[in-house]
Write a protein that holds these residues in place. Structure first.
Motif, short mmCIF file in Angstrom:
data_model
loop_
_atom_site.label_atom_id
_atom_site.label_comp_id
_atom_site.label_asym_id
_atom_site.label_seq_id
_atom_site.Cartn_x
_atom_site.Cartn_y
_atom_site.Cartn_z
N TYR A 27 0.85 -1.18 0.00
CA TYR A 27 0.00 0.00 0.00
C TYR A 27 0.89 1.24 0.00
CZ TYR A 27 -3.88 -3.11 1.28
OH TYR A 27 -4.83 -4.11 1.29
N VAL A 28 0.60 2.18 -0.92
CA VAL A 28 1.43 3.37 -1.08
C VAL A 28 0.55 4.61 -1.03
CG1 VAL A 28 3.22 4.49 -2.45
CG2 VAL A 28 2.94 2.00 -2.60
N HIS A 29 0.91 5.55 -0.19
CA HIS A 29 0.13 6.75 0.08
C HIS A 29 0.36 7.83 -0.96
CE1 HIS A 29 3.78 8.91 1.19
NE2 HIS A 29 4.18 7.77 1.73
N GLY A 30 -0.38 8.92 -0.84
CA GLY A 30 -0.24 10.07 -1.72
C GLY A 30 0.64 11.16 -1.11
N LEU A 31 0.69 12.29 -1.79
CA LEU A 31 1.51 13.42 -1.37
C LEU A 31 1.12 13.88 0.03
CD1 LEU A 31 3.61 15.64 -2.27
CD2 LEU A 31 1.62 16.99 -2.96
N GLY A 92 6.85 -9.55 -7.14
CA GLY A 92 5.53 -9.93 -7.64
C GLY A 92 4.39 -9.44 -6.78
N ALA A 93 4.54 -8.26 -6.18
CA ALA A 93 3.54 -7.75 -5.25
C ALA A 93 2.32 -7.19 -5.96
CB ALA A 93 4.17 -6.67 -4.37
N GLU A 94 1.21 -7.20 -5.24
CA GLU A 94 0.00 -6.50 -5.67
C GLU A 94 0.05 -5.12 -5.03
OE1 GLU A 94 -2.84 -10.47 -5.97
OE2 GLU A 94 -2.91 -9.24 -4.15
N VAL A 95 0.12 -4.09 -5.86
CA VAL A 95 0.36 -2.73 -5.36
C VAL A 95 -0.93 -1.93 -5.42
CG1 VAL A 95 1.71 -0.62 -5.64
CG2 VAL A 95 2.78 -2.85 -6.06
N ILE A 96 -1.34 -1.41 -4.28
CA ILE A 96 -2.52 -0.56 -4.15
C ILE A 96 -2.03 0.82 -3.78
CG2 ILE A 96 -4.70 -0.20 -2.94
CD1 ILE A 96 -3.20 -3.60 -2.64
N ALA A 97 -2.25 1.82 -4.65
CA ALA A 97 -1.56 3.09 -4.46
C ALA A 97 -2.48 4.27 -4.76
CB ALA A 97 -0.32 3.15 -5.36
N HIS A 98 -2.40 5.27 -3.89
CA HIS A 98 -3.30 6.42 -3.92
C HIS A 98 -2.60 7.66 -4.46
CE1 HIS A 98 -5.48 9.75 -1.52
NE2 HIS A 98 -6.31 9.36 -2.46
N SER A 99 -3.28 8.39 -5.35
CA SER A 99 -2.87 9.73 -5.76
C SER A 99 -1.42 9.74 -6.25
CB SER A 99 -3.10 10.69 -4.59
OG SER A 99 -3.11 12.03 -4.99
N MET A 100 -0.52 10.54 -5.64
CA MET A 100 0.86 10.54 -6.07
C MET A 100 1.48 9.16 -5.95
SD MET A 100 4.20 12.59 -4.56
CE MET A 100 4.51 11.37 -3.26
N GLY A 101 1.08 8.40 -4.94
CA GLY A 101 1.58 7.04 -4.80
C GLY A 101 1.25 6.18 -6.00
N GLY A 102 0.09 6.45 -6.62
CA GLY A 102 -0.26 5.73 -7.84
C GLY A 102 0.67 6.07 -8.98
N SER A 103 1.06 7.34 -9.08
CA SER A 103 2.03 7.73 -10.11
C SER A 103 3.36 7.03 -9.89
CB SER A 103 2.23 9.25 -10.08
OG SER A 103 1.01 9.93 -10.25
N VAL A 104 3.80 6.99 -8.64
CA VAL A 104 5.04 6.29 -8.31
C VAL A 104 4.91 4.81 -8.63
CG1 VAL A 104 6.56 5.62 -6.41
CG2 VAL A 104 5.70 7.97 -6.54
N ALA A 105 3.76 4.23 -8.33
CA ALA A 105 3.55 2.79 -8.57
C ALA A 105 3.60 2.45 -10.06
CB ALA A 105 2.23 2.34 -7.97
N ILE A 106 3.06 3.33 -10.90
CA ILE A 106 3.13 3.10 -12.35
C ILE A 106 4.58 3.10 -12.81
CG2 ILE A 106 2.57 4.09 -14.60
CD1 ILE A 106 0.00 5.22 -13.26
N VAL A 107 5.34 4.09 -12.35
CA VAL A 107 6.75 4.16 -12.72
C VAL A 107 7.51 2.95 -12.16
CG1 VAL A 107 8.85 5.54 -12.53
CG2 VAL A 107 6.65 6.68 -12.87
#
Length: 256
Positions: A27-31, A92-107
């Protein structure tokens, strides 16, 4: 709490870890946020509980270190996160990411594909956005120089953010907050949207239903990205409607 050294200077990313079965969920947070505060409730929801779960704080945020020499680009955030996941043995993780964290997760998924098996993006930034003086979020922060921000501009951001967001934003380093916002508004090259459409793993994008159709939703769907509107929520979907968030996320992670 666990940690990993992620820079040559010895800076550490830290995370709260919940035990459970594989695959690991990250799980990855936003800004200006922190993952334990934003995701602990839904990570423990009956529809999502039972997997090993890492509630990670990006460098500069939450319980992680706040180095002033780090540049906080999306790529740098993604590479530091990749180092932490490697140390954690979370391939091989399942990544759930919010806002800026989603941008980081895509990269992250584009640069380190072996670390990500699925993406659930929670109202993530997909495109560059223009800095705008007086605006909320990254646009307002990025509208001033770092020198102006450190000299007192952060107080205006605090006042616009309100007590809820500031409760976690105040944990972020000021340099980290400003640089992260600047690089989020600039986006990646190729853009996060372009990177997302090129990925071949299962991808889901959650957005508030009230925000209307997602820009470019048809093209995303054609590229295999499932776009799922969530009712009765704002930008912080997992806090505003945790039941609907958990259901949609569980469905995304269970899809073939």
């Amino acid at each position: 709490m666990r940690d990993a050294v992620v820079t040559t200077e010895g800076d550490r990313i830290r995370w709260a870890e919940l035990p459970g079965r594989e695959p690991t969920r990250v799980y990855v947070h936003g800004l200006g946020a922190t993952s334990p505060a934003y995701f602990a409730g839904v990570a423990a929801h009956p529809l999502l509980a039972g997997h090993r779960s890492l509630l990670v704080d990006l460098l500069g945020h939450g319980i992680s270190d706040r180095p002033v020499t780090f540049d906080y680009t999306l790529e740098a955030h993604a590479d530091a996160l990749a180092e932490a996941l490697t140390v954690a043995g979370a391939g091989g993780a399942e990544v759930i990411a919010h806002s800026m964290g989603g941008s980081v997760a895509i990269v992250l998924a584009a640069r380190h594909p072996h670390l990500v098996s699925r993406l659930v993006l929670v109202d993530a930034n997909l495109d560059p956005i223009p800095p705008t003086p007086g605006a909320g979020g990254s646009r307002g922060i990025a509208a001033c120089t770092e020198e102006e921000f450190l000299a007192g501009g952060w107080r205006e951001v605090r006042d616009r953010a309100g007590a809820h967001w500031w409760s976690t934003m105040r944990l972020a380093g000021l340099e980290a907050l400003h640089r992260s916002a600047v690089h989020l508004t600039r986006g990646s090259v190729p853009t996060m949207r372009e990177l997302l459409m090129e990925l071949t793993i299962p991808r889901t994008f959650l957005l508030p239903e009230a925000d209307g159709p997602l820009c470019g939703a048809d093209a995303l769907a054609e590229a295999g990205v499932a776009v799922t509107p969530i009712p009765d929520c704002g930008h912080n979907i997992m806090l505003d409607n945790p039941e609907a968030f958990a259901r949609a996320t569980a469905n995304a992670l269970a899809a073939p």
